[in-house]
Scaffold this motif. Sequence first.
Motif, short mmCIF file in Angstrom:
data_model
loop_
_atom_site.label_atom_id
_atom_site.label_comp_id
_atom_site.label_asym_id
_atom_site.label_seq_id
_atom_site.Cartn_x
_atom_site.Cartn_y
_atom_site.Cartn_z
N THR A 15 -7.20 51.13 -16.64
CA THR A 15 -6.54 52.17 -17.42
C THR A 15 -5.70 53.06 -16.51
N ASP A 16 -6.26 53.42 -15.36
CA ASP A 16 -5.51 54.22 -14.38
C ASP A 16 -4.27 53.46 -13.91
N TRP A 17 -4.43 52.17 -13.69
CA TRP A 17 -3.32 51.30 -13.26
C TRP A 17 -2.21 51.28 -14.32
N ILE A 18 -2.58 51.06 -15.56
CA ILE A 18 -1.60 51.01 -16.65
C ILE A 18 -0.84 52.33 -16.76
N GLU A 19 -1.55 53.43 -16.62
CA GLU A 19 -0.89 54.74 -16.71
C GLU A 19 0.06 54.98 -15.54
N LEU A 20 -0.24 54.38 -14.39
CA LEU A 20 0.57 54.60 -13.20
C LEU A 20 1.82 53.70 -13.16
N ILE A 21 1.77 52.56 -13.84
CA ILE A 21 2.89 51.60 -13.76
C ILE A 21 4.24 52.26 -14.07
N PRO A 22 4.41 52.92 -15.22
CA PRO A 22 5.72 53.53 -15.47
C PRO A 22 6.05 54.69 -14.54
N LYS A 23 5.02 55.32 -13.98
CA LYS A 23 5.27 56.44 -13.06
C LYS A 23 5.88 55.99 -11.74
N VAL A 24 5.74 54.69 -11.42
CA VAL A 24 6.39 54.17 -10.22
C VAL A 24 7.66 53.40 -10.59
N THR A 25 8.18 53.69 -11.77
CA THR A 25 9.48 53.22 -12.27
C THR A 25 9.57 51.71 -12.45
N THR A 26 8.48 51.09 -12.87
CA THR A 26 8.53 49.68 -13.23
C THR A 26 7.86 49.50 -14.58
N ARG A 27 7.93 48.28 -15.12
CA ARG A 27 7.29 47.96 -16.39
C ARG A 27 6.36 46.78 -16.27
N VAL A 28 6.07 46.36 -15.04
CA VAL A 28 5.26 45.16 -14.82
C VAL A 28 4.08 45.48 -13.93
N GLY A 29 2.91 45.02 -14.33
CA GLY A 29 1.72 45.12 -13.50
C GLY A 29 1.26 43.72 -13.10
N PHE A 30 0.76 43.59 -11.88
CA PHE A 30 0.30 42.29 -11.37
C PHE A 30 -1.18 42.40 -11.04
N VAL A 31 -1.96 41.41 -11.52
CA VAL A 31 -3.39 41.43 -11.20
C VAL A 31 -3.91 40.00 -11.06
N PRO A 32 -4.60 39.71 -9.94
CA PRO A 32 -5.29 38.42 -9.81
C PRO A 32 -6.54 38.42 -10.69
N VAL A 33 -6.77 37.31 -11.36
CA VAL A 33 -7.96 37.15 -12.20
C VAL A 33 -8.71 35.92 -11.70
N ILE A 34 -9.76 36.16 -10.93
CA ILE A 34 -10.61 35.06 -10.46
C ILE A 34 -11.92 35.12 -11.23
N PHE A 35 -12.68 34.03 -11.18
CA PHE A 35 -13.93 33.94 -11.92
C PHE A 35 -15.10 33.81 -10.95
N ALA A 36 -16.23 34.39 -11.33
CA ALA A 36 -17.42 34.29 -10.50
C ALA A 36 -17.84 32.84 -10.34
N LYS A 37 -18.27 32.47 -9.13
CA LYS A 37 -18.67 31.08 -8.86
C LYS A 37 -19.82 30.63 -9.75
N ALA A 38 -20.65 31.57 -10.13
CA ALA A 38 -21.81 31.23 -10.96
C ALA A 38 -21.44 30.97 -12.41
N ASP A 39 -20.25 31.35 -12.80
CA ASP A 39 -19.85 31.21 -14.20
C ASP A 39 -19.23 29.85 -14.48
N GLU A 40 -19.52 29.31 -15.63
CA GLU A 40 -18.75 28.18 -16.13
C GLU A 40 -17.35 28.69 -16.48
N PRO A 41 -16.32 27.83 -16.39
CA PRO A 41 -14.96 28.29 -16.69
C PRO A 41 -14.83 29.01 -18.02
N ALA A 42 -15.48 28.48 -19.06
CA ALA A 42 -15.36 29.11 -20.38
C ALA A 42 -15.95 30.52 -20.37
#
Length: 302
Positions: free
Chosen positions: A131-158
């Motif tokens: 939420t803090d990230w989303i609020e800050l995105i336009p304040k740094v004069t952009t409209r795009v946020g980038f985030v890596p989404v990895i999964f825990a090794k213990a989790d099945e992909p689904a």
Amino acid sequence: MLSLTAAAVASRLLWQPKSYLAHAAEASTAPTSASGVGQRYKVAASDWMMLKRQRPGALTLAKECGLDGIELDMGPLGKRPDFQNQLRDETFRANYLQQAKALGLEISSLALSAFYGQPIADHPKAEQLCTDWIELIPKVTTRVGFVPVIFAKADEPAKGMGKAAGLFKQLAPKAERAGVRLGLNTPLDAAGNERLLNDIGSPAVGIAYNCGEAVDAKRDVYAELQRLGKDRIAQIIPTLSDGVWLEKDQRLDLPRMKQLLDEMGWSGWLVLQRSRDAAKARDVRYNFGANAKYVKSVFQTG
């Protein structure tokens, strides 16, 4: 007839995607840098990969490397309760943005690179941090946020996908209200990314497509980009794993990729991360300057 609940859900899933995406694209690609004026594709680099996370020196380096902009990072996290993030400070942020403007540079996106090291959906404060990230995105004069989404090794992909979808379903309305797009960089193939985006059900969430990760996994970059389509690609990372400069790496045909993106009608930011000469991996000017020059020679001519 749909019930009120079903109608509300349908309305959310179909929430003005064309007008929203057009607005976000226009805002994120409006040219302000001399080198980027009138360009359909613009080229940036991640500040943490340039070894200058949230440091104004990244801007000077970006200018010297011939880039159109810089991808800012929210700062390190690790096991801290929050990011070490100077961008919240209005004076620091204003000075940084003023320097970028003076150099003719744009901010391509705001990144949460810390989540390359831990699954974002498993973090106990994920919703608040995002939420803090989303609020800050336009304040740094952009409209795009980038985030890596990895999964825990213990989790099945689904299971991993389900947890990620659940988090971004909660965040999507906030991104919609802020008029920003969240670009998810996942280890999934195009079909998996499609399922994830369908589960989230918001035009405010797209894919930050990493060519290097796809190539390392022996996936077809061109087929995946085409399958995702222009409206689901928030940004593209056109560099590969380190070894040689991008121009010398036969694993990715950049002219072919440009032709495909032209035909798809996509436009936006190409954000450099790797493709560094292994013999001089920490020489930022040498590597990012060469890769920026090559990418721009392909995407910003003709």
